[in-house]
Write a protein that holds these residues in place. Structure first.
Motif, PDB file in Angstrom:
ATOM      1  N   ASP A  28     -30.051  12.442  26.365  1.00  0.00           N
ATOM      2  CA  ASP A  28     -29.774  11.151  25.735  1.00  0.00           C
ATOM      3  C   ASP A  28     -28.272  10.906  25.587  1.00  0.00           C
ATOM      4  N   ILE A  29     -27.539  11.929  25.186  1.00  0.00           N
ATOM      5  CA  ILE A  29     -26.088  11.784  25.017  1.00  0.00           C
ATOM      6  C   ILE A  29     -25.427  11.460  26.352  1.00  0.00           C
ATOM      7  N   PHE A  30     -25.770  12.188  27.405  1.00  0.00           N
ATOM      8  CA  PHE A  30     -25.172  11.917  28.712  1.00  0.00           C
ATOM      9  C   PHE A  30     -25.560  10.537  29.224  1.00  0.00           C
ATOM     10  N   GLY A  31     -26.781  10.124  28.983  1.00  0.00           N
ATOM     11  CA  GLY A  31     -27.248   8.831  29.468  1.00  0.00           C
ATOM     12  C   GLY A  31     -26.548   7.643  28.840  1.00  0.00           C
ATOM     13  N   ARG A  32     -25.939   7.819  27.684  1.00  0.00           N
ATOM     14  CA  ARG A  32     -25.249   6.728  26.992  1.00  0.00           C
ATOM     15  C   ARG A  32     -23.749   6.687  27.270  1.00  0.00           C
ATOM     16  N   GLN A  33     -23.253   7.574  28.110  1.00  0.00           N
ATOM     17  CA  GLN A  33     -21.807   7.652  28.347  1.00  0.00           C
ATOM     18  C   GLN A  33     -21.376   6.714  29.468  1.00  0.00           C
ATOM     19  N   PRO A  34     -20.223   6.063  29.307  1.00  0.00           N
ATOM     20  CA  PRO A  34     -19.688   5.215  30.384  1.00  0.00           C
ATOM     21  C   PRO A  34     -19.068   6.083  31.490  1.00  0.00           C
ATOM     22  N   ALA A  35     -18.951   5.497  32.670  1.00  0.00           N
ATOM     23  CA  ALA A  35     -18.449   6.230  33.839  1.00  0.00           C
ATOM     24  C   ALA A  35     -17.060   6.819  33.610  1.00  0.00           C
ATOM     25  N   ASP A  36     -16.158   6.069  32.990  1.00  0.00           N
ATOM     26  CA  ASP A  36     -14.791   6.571  32.812  1.00  0.00           C
ATOM     27  C   ASP A  36     -14.751   7.809  31.930  1.00  0.00           C
ATOM     28  N   LYS A  37     -15.657   7.906  30.979  1.00  0.00           N
ATOM     29  CA  LYS A  37     -15.701   9.092  30.122  1.00  0.00           C
ATOM     30  C   LYS A  37     -16.288  10.287  30.875  1.00  0.00           C
ATOM     31  N   VAL A  38     -17.338  10.051  31.649  1.00  0.00           N
ATOM     32  CA  VAL A  38     -17.979  11.122  32.415  1.00  0.00           C
ATOM     33  C   VAL A  38     -17.013  11.703  33.441  1.00  0.00           C
ATOM     34  N   LYS A  39     -16.190  10.853  34.038  1.00  0.00           N
ATOM     35  CA  LYS A  39     -15.333  11.262  35.153  1.00  0.00           C
ATOM     36  C   LYS A  39     -13.989  11.859  34.740  1.00  0.00           C
ATOM     37  N   SER A  40     -13.568  11.689  33.509  1.00  0.00           N
ATOM     38  CA  SER A  40     -12.262  12.218  33.100  1.00  0.00           C
ATOM     39  C   SER A  40     -12.413  13.555  32.381  1.00  0.00           C
ATOM     40  N   LEU A  41     -11.367  14.366  32.457  1.00  0.00           N
ATOM     41  CA  LEU A  41     -11.396  15.667  31.780  1.00  0.00           C
ATOM     42  C   LEU A  41     -11.427  15.509  30.262  1.00  0.00           C
ATOM     43  N   THR A  42     -10.671  14.557  29.737  1.00  0.00           N
ATOM     44  CA  THR A  42     -10.688  14.353  28.290  1.00  0.00           C
ATOM     45  C   THR A  42     -12.037  13.800  27.842  1.00  0.00           C
ATOM     46  N   GLY A  43     -12.620  12.924  28.667  1.00  0.00           N
ATOM     47  CA  GLY A  43     -13.944  12.403  28.358  1.00  0.00           C
ATOM     48  C   GLY A  43     -14.998  13.493  28.391  1.00  0.00           C
ATOM     49  N   ARG A  44     -14.866  14.376  29.350  1.00  0.00           N
ATOM     50  CA  ARG A  44     -15.800  15.511  29.458  1.00  0.00           C
ATOM     51  C   ARG A  44     -15.743  16.368  28.189  1.00  0.00           C
ATOM     52  N   GLU A  45     -14.537  16.611  27.700  1.00  0.00           N
ATOM     53  CA  GLU A  45     -14.391  17.391  26.465  1.00  0.00           C
ATOM     54  C   GLU A  45     -14.960  16.631  25.272  1.00  0.00           C
ATOM     55  N   GLU A  46     -14.770  15.325  25.232  1.00  0.00           N
ATOM     56  CA  GLU A  46     -15.357  14.524  24.149  1.00  0.00           C
ATOM     57  C   GLU A  46     -16.881  14.617  24.179  1.00  0.00           C
ATOM     58  N   ILE A  47     -17.452  14.532  25.366  1.00  0.00           N
ATOM     59  CA  ILE A  47     -18.913  14.648  25.498  1.00  0.00           C
ATOM     60  C   ILE A  47     -19.373  16.022  25.031  1.00  0.00           C
ATOM     61  N   ARG A  48     -18.633  17.062  25.420  1.00  0.00           N
ATOM     62  CA  ARG A  48     -18.990  18.423  25.001  1.00  0.00           C
ATOM     63  C   ARG A  48     -18.986  18.546  23.476  1.00  0.00           C
ATOM     64  N   GLN A  49     -17.986  17.953  22.834  1.00  0.00           N
ATOM     65  CA  GLN A  49     -17.913  17.985  21.374  1.00  0.00           C
ATOM     66  C   GLN A  49     -19.060  17.199  20.739  1.00  0.00           C
ATOM     67  N   ILE A  50     -19.404  16.061  21.328  1.00  0.00           N
ATOM     68  CA  ILE A  50     -20.532  15.275  20.815  1.00  0.00           C
ATOM     69  C   ILE A  50     -21.821  16.074  20.925  1.00  0.00           C
ATOM     70  N   VAL A  51     -22.029  16.702  22.079  1.00  0.00           N
ATOM     71  CA  VAL A  51     -23.234  17.524  22.275  1.00  0.00           C
ATOM     72  C   VAL A  51     -23.249  18.661  21.259  1.00  0.00           C
ATOM     73  N   LEU A  52     -22.149  19.370  21.125  1.00  0.00           N
ATOM     74  CA  LEU A  52     -22.059  20.490  20.184  1.00  0.00           C
ATOM     75  C   LEU A  52     -22.385  20.051  18.762  1.00  0.00           C
ATOM     76  N   ASN A  53     -21.717  19.017  18.284  1.00  0.00           N
ATOM     77  CA  ASN A  53     -21.918  18.568  16.901  1.00  0.00           C
ATOM     78  C   ASN A  53     -23.323  18.038  16.667  1.00  0.00           C
ATOM     79  N   THR A  54     -23.860  17.301  17.637  1.00  0.00           N
ATOM     80  CA  THR A  54     -25.201  16.745  17.483  1.00  0.00           C
ATOM     81  C   THR A  54     -26.255  17.849  17.465  1.00  0.00           C
TER      82      THR A  54
END
Length: 130
Positions: free
Chosen positions: A78-104
């Protein structure tokens, strides 16, 4: 103090009772997380495939995490499915997603079990297209 004295103090500190080291364990969400994400335009969807490893605070949590694995997978997808392309494709966005997954995942396991069992989340494979 000489080198032998320092060595003895260091060894004693390692063997003091009550100073047990945590025995971390790793749990892989199998199979890989495969889902779509919001593409660059509203008409396009991107595709992502991620291998997710959970670093557990203690090996004794393995059975509990295994029991809750379907829930943890669903949350991660669900978290990955809600992410915009620019966040998925950037290194900083990837780290943000990782933190969101971890905290959730931490919050959800705490709600389900009363304990924070996950120390970290590691993406061992991260492939995207779109």
């Amino acid at each position: 103090m000489n080198k032998l004295g320092v060595l003895i103090i260091l060894l004693a500190a390692l063997w003091l009772p009550g100073q047990a080291k945590a025995e971390y364990a790793y749990y892989g969400l199998e199979p890989d997380i495969v889902t779509n994400f919001i593409g660059g335009s509203s008409r396009n969807l991107g595709y992502i495939r991620v291998s997710v490893e959970l670093m557990l605070e203690d090996v004794s949590y393995m059975e509990i995490v295994t029991h809750h694995a379907p829930l943890l997978r669903d949350i991660t997808i669900d978290i990955f499915g809600r992410q915009p392309a620019d966040k998925v494709k950037s290194l900083t966005g990837r780290e943000e997603i990782r933190q969101i997954v971890l905290n959730t995942l931490r919050e959800r396991l705490k709600k389900e079990t009363g304990r924070e069992m996950i120390k970290d989340v590691i993406f061992t494979k991260y492939l995207y297209q779109g």
